[in-house]
Design a protein around this motif. Structure first.
Motif, short mmCIF file in Angstrom:
data_model
loop_
_atom_site.label_atom_id
_atom_site.label_comp_id
_atom_site.label_asym_id
_atom_site.label_seq_id
_atom_site.Cartn_x
_atom_site.Cartn_y
_atom_site.Cartn_z
N LYS A 76 0.80 -1.24 0.00
CA LYS A 76 0.00 0.00 0.00
C LYS A 76 0.83 1.28 0.00
O LYS A 76 0.35 2.33 0.40
CB LYS A 76 -1.01 0.02 1.17
CG LYS A 76 -1.82 -1.22 1.34
CD LYS A 76 -2.29 -1.82 0.04
CE LYS A 76 -3.32 -1.03 -0.70
NZ LYS A 76 -3.61 -1.67 -2.02
N GLY A 78 2.32 2.49 -2.83
CA GLY A 78 2.41 3.07 -4.17
C GLY A 78 3.05 2.14 -5.19
O GLY A 78 3.56 2.60 -6.22
N THR A 79 2.98 0.86 -4.92
CA THR A 79 3.59 -0.15 -5.79
C THR A 79 3.03 -0.09 -7.21
O THR A 79 3.77 -0.03 -8.20
CB THR A 79 3.30 -1.56 -5.24
OG1 THR A 79 3.14 -1.51 -3.84
CG2 THR A 79 4.38 -2.53 -5.64
N THR A 80 1.71 -0.16 -7.30
CA THR A 80 1.05 -0.26 -8.61
C THR A 80 1.32 1.01 -9.43
O THR A 80 1.54 0.95 -10.64
CB THR A 80 -0.47 -0.44 -8.41
OG1 THR A 80 -0.68 -1.32 -7.32
CG2 THR A 80 -1.12 -0.99 -9.65
N ARG A 186 5.96 5.01 1.89
CA ARG A 186 4.86 5.96 2.11
C ARG A 186 4.76 6.21 3.61
O ARG A 186 5.16 5.33 4.41
CB ARG A 186 3.56 5.32 1.61
CG ARG A 186 2.36 6.23 1.60
CD ARG A 186 1.12 5.50 1.09
NE ARG A 186 0.03 6.41 0.79
CZ ARG A 186 -1.17 6.03 0.36
NH1 ARG A 186 -1.43 4.75 0.15
NH2 ARG A 186 -2.10 6.93 0.12
N SER A 194 -4.75 2.69 4.04
CA SER A 194 -4.90 2.02 2.75
C SER A 194 -4.90 0.49 2.91
O SER A 194 -5.65 -0.23 2.25
CB SER A 194 -3.76 2.48 1.82
OG SER A 194 -3.91 1.93 0.55
N TYR A 249 6.26 8.11 -1.71
CA TYR A 249 4.96 8.30 -2.36
C TYR A 249 4.59 9.79 -2.36
O TYR A 249 4.16 10.34 -3.37
CB TYR A 249 3.93 7.48 -1.58
CG TYR A 249 2.48 7.59 -2.02
CD1 TYR A 249 1.91 6.62 -2.84
CD2 TYR A 249 1.67 8.64 -1.58
CE1 TYR A 249 0.58 6.69 -3.22
CE2 TYR A 249 0.34 8.73 -1.96
CZ TYR A 249 -0.20 7.76 -2.77
OH TYR A 249 -1.52 7.84 -3.14
N ALA A 283 0.20 7.40 -15.98
CA ALA A 283 0.18 6.78 -14.65
C ALA A 283 -0.55 7.66 -13.62
O ALA A 283 -0.39 7.45 -12.42
CB ALA A 283 1.60 6.50 -14.19
N ARG A 312 -8.55 3.62 -4.41
CA ARG A 312 -9.46 4.16 -3.40
C ARG A 312 -9.49 5.69 -3.49
O ARG A 312 -10.39 6.25 -4.07
CB ARG A 312 -8.98 3.67 -2.03
CG ARG A 312 -9.96 3.79 -0.90
CD ARG A 312 -9.30 3.32 0.40
NE ARG A 312 -8.16 4.14 0.74
CZ ARG A 312 -8.19 5.19 1.56
NH1 ARG A 312 -9.32 5.52 2.13
NH2 ARG A 312 -7.10 5.89 1.82
N LYS A 313 -8.47 6.36 -2.92
CA LYS A 313 -8.45 7.83 -2.95
C LYS A 313 -7.17 8.37 -3.58
O LYS A 313 -7.19 9.42 -4.20
CB LYS A 313 -8.56 8.39 -1.53
CG LYS A 313 -9.91 8.17 -0.87
CD LYS A 313 -10.00 9.00 0.39
CE LYS A 313 -11.33 8.83 1.09
NZ LYS A 313 -11.37 9.57 2.36
N GLY A 314 -6.06 7.69 -3.33
CA GLY A 314 -4.79 8.14 -3.89
C GLY A 314 -4.39 9.51 -3.38
O GLY A 314 -3.92 10.35 -4.15
#
Ligand code: A3P
Length: 352
Positions: A76, A78-80, A186, A194, A249, A283, A312-314
């Motif tokens: 959670k 910021g991997t993706t 993060r 998250s 992040y 991205a 979700r919210k980012g």
């Protein structure tokens, strides 16, 4: 019980111990309904599904190549997002491909082979298509993603982008000499919010308890992948290694283009401002969220849609919307105790 993996997959000093049944029962009572059949590693103190035990040597000795780019993170953090940035940077001439294949199928999340049940992996059409085409004689029980990744033809294709949440300590110590690692960190408060959402979303975890119970488990390392600090500290200590790019992040969010420029330099890519802007847009949170609605990521079939989606919210600072003053005081003390000796100053507000 201890396992010292030898043989085909090589020597492995990681010790993997089953969690005592009373400990599992305690976690289930706290709300972690999916927490059955778990193991803990030494080193790393990582909590994982029991499948990891037989797989540990395959991960530890994984044959990383010099052009591999490894995205290593605690969950959670910021991997993706980083996977999509890296894929964009290395596939500028084919960004449209992202509308056909989810990021999980354009990169390799190698932990999947320990984290997910084989039955669930086999149900995923794209995972199996890639596996069958890359490994016609492969045996699924030996790791579908590990084998697919290993079989990607070297030199003919772009660098492999490999995602892992396993900490440095669960890989051979020469990992950093063999390839490049992008480590995304993060602030732990937002990571915890998250992660709480994620554990309610994904059926592997099926968390049904309170946010407070989750936060206390997070701080104790009683969540998958273990304690935040056991993950972050070894990477932070190696952050000046020429093959490590350590990024926050919050900085990616605040200084996107500047961060992408640094990342491009680390990777030895000569990217123009226009190209960096293309990657940033590709991205961006809205684009990634919209893309996921059209081409969902792997294992979205095993999610609890009732609690929302993966994107979700980012944002930075959501912790302050959900944590009580008491919980914040507890978390703050914990952060200070661990972050100060490391010299890490986390950012908690969008424009701090
Ligand atoms: P939130 O749950 O706070 O929204 P990971 O990929 O490591 O699992 O991290 C997931 C977190 O990163 C989620 O945070 C997700 O919304 C956020 N995220 C994903 N893509 C993002 C992007 N392009 N920009 C900002 N945050 C993003």
């Amino acid at each position: 019980m201890t396992e010292e993996g030898e043989g085909q997959a090589g020597r492995c000093p990681v010790r993997v111990q089953e969690l005592p049944p009373e400990e599992e029962a305690r976690l289930v009572t706290l709300g972690f309904k999916g927490y059955t059949g778990l193991v803990r590693t030494q080193p790393g103190g990582m909590l994982m599904k029991a499948r990891y035990k037989e797989m540990a040597p395959r991960f530890y000795n994984f044959d990383f190549r010099p052009d591999d780019i490894v995205v290593m993170t605690y969950p959670k953090c910021g991997t993706t997002w980083m996977q999509e940035i890296l894929w964009g940077m290395t596939h500028l001439d084919e960004l449209d491909e992202a509308d056909r294949l989810a990021i999980s199928n354009r990169t390799y999340f190698i932990d999947s082979d320990a984290l997910y049940r084989l039955e669930d992996q086999i149900k995923d059409r794209y995972v199996m298509e890639r596996f069958r085409s890359l490994c016609p004689d492969g045996r699924p029980e030996q790791g579908i993603i590990l084998q697919s990744c290993r079989a990607q033809p070297p030199h003919l294709t772009k660098p492999r982008i490999i995602k892992t949440h396993f900490p440095l300590s669960l890989y051979r110590p020469d990992l950093l000499d063999r390839c490049r690692v992008v480590y995304v960190c993060r602030n732990p408060k937002d990571a915890c919010v998250s992660y709480h959402h994620h554990c309610r979303l994904i059926n592997t975890y099926r968390f049904e308890g309170s946010f407070e119970a989750f936060t206390k488990s997070f701080m104790a390392g009683d969540v998958f992948y273990g304690r935040f600090w056991d993950h972050v500290a070894p990477a932070w200590e190696r952050r000046r290694h020429p093959h490590v790019h350590f990024v926050f992040y919050e900085d990616l969010q605040r200084h996107g283009l500047q961060q992408l420029h640094k990342l491009g330099r680390f990777l030895g890519l000569q990217l123009s401002r226009e190209q960096l802007e293309m990657v940033a847009k590709h991205a961006s949170f809205p684009q990634m969220k919209a893309r996921d609605a059209r081409v969902p990521m792997v294992l979205s079939s095993s999610t609890n849609g009732a609690v929302g989606g993966f994107f979700r919210k980012g944002i930075t600072g959501d912790w302050s919307n959900v944590a009580s003053a008491e919980l914040d005081a507890l978390m703050e003390e914990w952060v200070q105790e661990h972050a100060e000796p490391l010299g890490i100053r986390f950012k908690y507000a969008p424009c701090e």
